[in-house]
Design a protein around this motif. Structure first.
Motif, PDB file in Angstrom:
ATOM      1  N   LYS A 106      -7.439 -10.579   2.683  1.00  0.00           N
ATOM      2  CA  LYS A 106      -8.592  -9.761   2.309  1.00  0.00           C
ATOM      3  C   LYS A 106      -8.833  -9.795   0.800  1.00  0.00           C
ATOM      4  CE  LYS A 106      -8.190  -6.449   6.120  1.00  0.00           C
ATOM      5  NZ  LYS A 106      -8.054  -5.019   6.481  1.00  0.00           N
ATOM      6  N   GLN A 107     -10.111  -9.700   0.429  1.00  0.00           N
ATOM      7  CA  GLN A 107     -10.464  -9.689  -0.994  1.00  0.00           C
ATOM      8  C   GLN A 107     -10.186  -8.326  -1.624  1.00  0.00           C
ATOM      9  OE1 GLN A 107     -10.600 -11.669  -3.262  1.00  0.00           O
ATOM     10  NE2 GLN A 107     -12.641 -12.257  -3.917  1.00  0.00           N
ATOM     11  N   TYR A 108     -10.271  -7.280  -0.814  1.00  0.00           N
ATOM     12  CA  TYR A 108      -9.877  -5.926  -1.234  1.00  0.00           C
ATOM     13  C   TYR A 108      -8.931  -5.365  -0.175  1.00  0.00           C
ATOM     14  CZ  TYR A 108     -13.721  -5.984  -4.619  1.00  0.00           C
ATOM     15  OH  TYR A 108     -14.543  -6.299  -5.659  1.00  0.00           O
ATOM     16  N   ARG A 109      -8.197  -4.325  -0.527  1.00  0.00           N
ATOM     17  CA  ARG A 109      -7.240  -3.750   0.410  1.00  0.00           C
ATOM     18  C   ARG A 109      -7.912  -3.375   1.725  1.00  0.00           C
ATOM     19  NH1 ARG A 109      -3.190   1.328  -0.797  1.00  0.00           N
ATOM     20  NH2 ARG A 109      -2.682   0.052  -2.628  1.00  0.00           N
ATOM     21  N   ASP A 110      -9.102  -2.781   1.644  1.00  0.00           N
ATOM     22  CA  ASP A 110      -9.830  -2.385   2.851  1.00  0.00           C
ATOM     23  C   ASP A 110     -11.097  -3.213   3.026  1.00  0.00           C
ATOM     24  OD1 ASP A 110      -7.974  -0.281   3.376  1.00  0.00           O
ATOM     25  OD2 ASP A 110      -8.976   0.912   1.825  1.00  0.00           O
ATOM     26  N   GLY A 111     -11.063  -4.433   2.502  1.00  0.00           N
ATOM     27  CA  GLY A 111     -12.272  -5.254   2.499  1.00  0.00           C
ATOM     28  C   GLY A 111     -12.287  -6.326   3.571  1.00  0.00           C
ATOM     29  N   PHE A 112     -12.978  -7.418   3.281  1.00  0.00           N
ATOM     30  CA  PHE A 112     -13.226  -8.487   4.246  1.00  0.00           C
ATOM     31  C   PHE A 112     -12.297  -9.678   3.993  1.00  0.00           C
ATOM     32  CE2 PHE A 112     -16.054  -8.556   0.612  1.00  0.00           C
ATOM     33  CZ  PHE A 112     -15.839  -9.833   0.084  1.00  0.00           C
ATOM     34  N   ILE A 113     -12.119 -10.499   5.029  1.00  0.00           N
ATOM     35  CA  ILE A 113     -11.363 -11.744   4.906  1.00  0.00           C
ATOM     36  C   ILE A 113     -12.159 -12.694   4.020  1.00  0.00           C
ATOM     37  CG2 ILE A 113     -10.306 -13.657   6.151  1.00  0.00           C
ATOM     38  CD1 ILE A 113      -9.088 -10.951   6.817  1.00  0.00           C
ATOM     39  N   SER A 114     -11.487 -13.361   3.120  1.00  0.00           N
ATOM     40  CA  SER A 114     -12.192 -14.186   2.139  1.00  0.00           C
ATOM     41  C   SER A 114     -11.452 -15.492   1.897  1.00  0.00           C
ATOM     42  CB  SER A 114     -12.324 -13.410   0.819  1.00  0.00           C
ATOM     43  OG  SER A 114     -12.557 -14.274  -0.273  1.00  0.00           O
ATOM     44  N   THR A 150      -8.581  -9.414  -4.915  1.00  0.00           N
ATOM     45  CA  THR A 150      -7.350 -10.187  -4.770  1.00  0.00           C
ATOM     46  C   THR A 150      -7.313 -11.339  -5.763  1.00  0.00           C
ATOM     47  OG1 THR A 150      -7.130  -9.615  -2.435  1.00  0.00           O
ATOM     48  CG2 THR A 150      -6.027 -11.635  -3.172  1.00  0.00           C
ATOM     49  N   THR A 185      -2.954  -9.908   5.968  1.00  0.00           N
ATOM     50  CA  THR A 185      -2.977  -9.360   7.326  1.00  0.00           C
ATOM     51  C   THR A 185      -2.836 -10.502   8.337  1.00  0.00           C
ATOM     52  OG1 THR A 185      -5.365  -9.604   7.736  1.00  0.00           O
ATOM     53  CG2 THR A 185      -4.663  -7.683   6.441  1.00  0.00           C
ATOM     54  N   ARG A 193      -3.046  -6.891   1.050  1.00  0.00           N
ATOM     55  CA  ARG A 193      -4.204  -7.757   1.327  1.00  0.00           C
ATOM     56  C   ARG A 193      -3.895  -8.810   2.394  1.00  0.00           C
ATOM     57  NH1 ARG A 193      -7.356  -6.799  -3.423  1.00  0.00           N
ATOM     58  NH2 ARG A 193      -6.463  -4.927  -4.367  1.00  0.00           N
TER      59      ARG A 193
END
Length: 492
Positions: free
Chosen positions: A368-376, A329, A363, A361
């Motif tokens: 999120k750092q990636y579409r299906d990644g972690f909150i950052s 992101t 939500t 990204r």
């Protein structure tokens, strides 16, 4: 910096706050007039005159009951520094107070009022201030009513309490680890030494605490070992910039003399390497390009339009959804940021493709750092900045980002351990959390002020903020820091 939004909310909510400002001015004007009988234009070293005046006012504040450590931190604020325009003027002591010092004094008092809403420890100090004539009856009643309102909403009160204690928690963490932090300058590996000190320095600098730390070893290293650190290494993320950038950045802010010609020669050579290595530096090496351009800016090395154009050349294949979904992101936003910063034309299709990917990204739980990644925290900062840059903050009005930011700060502070093996990601996530709070406070728009009000105060305060004819109370006398819409830097 993270109180500015709260001060704006209070200035819109409290009708009698101007009377409070006037009482502060009256008290300190009298003290200045007593000390300096003739309010004449000042000659000689203006910085020394300002320093002497600050010492006098600090003594007065200590006698009123304010804590020494808090005052020392507040008086390190860059707002107090005299610029070239100031140095050309002939101020009186009262001018110095009004222009440079009073906004900081108001904030010192206002912070105690905010503490009073959530913490009984502030009450003895406020009672003493009342006895000295700082509070009129109508203002006291307004403060008491707002405190009673907060008491009816324990969740909001707890949010406010956690929020205002963020700075104290971080400063306490730093204080307990001061010797360890200073010892990190002596790490043997340049990569660990410079990248770690850079990240720590940025976080310390956010709260203007850098003068409390001894950076003499890193200063000596940077000045005497240019051949060692003036090199590039593979970059992982925006969190860990190239070694040469860390060195250039620290050299500037720690005021270390460098061989300017040598640094510029290196940067020009690095340009040629980047052109040869990547088909599209903008997308394939976004992070490296970003820090490269920041470095050239720090060194006043201006590339030609054709050189910049070559760095930004990009085949349309790089903006296909399948490619963009694999980028961070923060990386996607930096591409947009470079387009804006460099005023690049005819990239609307590329920008639209990035914005469509960024939508995936965002939500309800966070960014999120990636579409299906972690909150950052890093991703959160860049999404906030992206919407500020594009005048689209309205898009985030339903996002509860502050709750996520504050909870992550507390969690990361618990996990953070300062050592040679410390987790770079933790200190980086803390820094980006603080930077996100800066955006909420220093972007003085209705959207951002309402975000803060909804998280920190009951609905009555939110409605008053929403219905106010003013976005910001123009009579509010504390300092109003701004965020540059192109660079993200703070303007004092």
């Amino acid at each position: 910096m993270i109180f500015q939004g709260i001060f704006n909310i209070l200035s819109l909510y409290l009708n009698e706050i101007d009377v409070f400002y006037n009482a502060i001015d009256h008290y300190f004007n009298e003290k200045i007039n007593e000390t300096f009988k003739n309010n004449v234009k000042l000659d000689g070293d203006l910085n020394k005159k300002l320093e002497d005046l600050l010492d006098i006012l600090k003594t007065e504040l200590l006698e009123l009951g304010f804590e020494k450590t808090e005052l020392e931190a507040k008086f390190m604020d860059p707002f107090l520094e005299l610029n070239n325009i100031d140095m050309q003027k002939r101020y009186t002591h009262l001018d110095l107070y009004e222009i440079k010092i009073a906004p900081i004094i108001y904030e010192i008092f206002l912070e105690k009022i905010v503490e009073y809403f959530v913490d009984i420890k502030a009450i003895p100090l406020l009672l003493n201030l009342k006895s000295k004539g700082f509070f009129e009856l109508d203002f006291i009643m307004e403060l008491r009513n707002l405190k009673m309102l907060l008491d009816k909403f324990p969740t909001k009160k707890e949010n406010l309490k956690k929020y205002i204690h963020v700075r104290e928690k971080f400063i306490n963490k730093l204080s307990k680890n001061k010797k360890v932090i200073e010892s990190l300058e002596d790490l043997s590996e340049p990569k660990d030494k410079l990248q770690l000190i850079y990240l720590i320095y940025r976080s310390i600098n956010f709260f203007h605490l850098e003068k409390q730390y001894d950076f003499s070893h890193i200063k000596e290293y940077l000045e005497n070992n240019m051949n060692e650190w003036l090199t590039t290494i593979p970059l992982v993320t925006l969190k860990n910039p190239d070694l040469y950038f860390c060195g250039i950045f620290l050299a500037k802010y720690l005021e270390i003399p460098l061989d300017i010609a040598k640094v510029k020669k290196y940067l020009l050579e690095l340009y040629e390497e980047g052109i040869d290595e990547f088909e599209s530096p903008l997308v394939e090496a976004t992070d490296g390009l970003y820090y490269y351009l920041k470095s050239t800016n720090l060194m006043n090395l201006w590339l030609s339009q054709s050189q910049v154009a070559r760095l930004l050349e990009t085949d349309k294949k790089f903006f296909e959804p399948y490619y963009l979904k694999n980028l961070e992101t923060s990386q996607l936003v930096v591409i947009l940021k470079l387009y804006h910063l460099l005023s690049i034309k005819n990239v609307e299709q590329n920008s639209r493709a990035i914005l469509e990917e960024l939508e995936h990204r965002i939500t309800p739980e966070g960014i999120k750092q990636y579409r299906d990644g972690f909150i950052s925290a890093e991703a959160t900062y860049y999404i906030l900045f992206c919407n500020y840059m594009r005048n689209s903050l309205e898009n985030l009005k339903e996002s509860d980002l502050l709750s996520s930011i504050i909870s992550r700060i507390y969690r990361n502070l618990e996990l953070l351990e300062f050592s040679a093996d410390m987790n770079f990601d933790l200190i980086s996530e803390l820094f980006y959390s603080f930077e996100s709070l800066k955006l909420f406070n220093c972007i003085e728009t209705k959207e951002m002020i309402i975000h803060l009000a909804k998280y920190l105060f009951p609905q009555e305060v939110v409605e008053r903020t929403k219905n106010s004819q003013e976005v910001v109370n123009t009579r509010a006398r504390f300092k109003h820091l701004k965020v540059n819409k192109l660079t993200g830097e703070t303007s004092y």
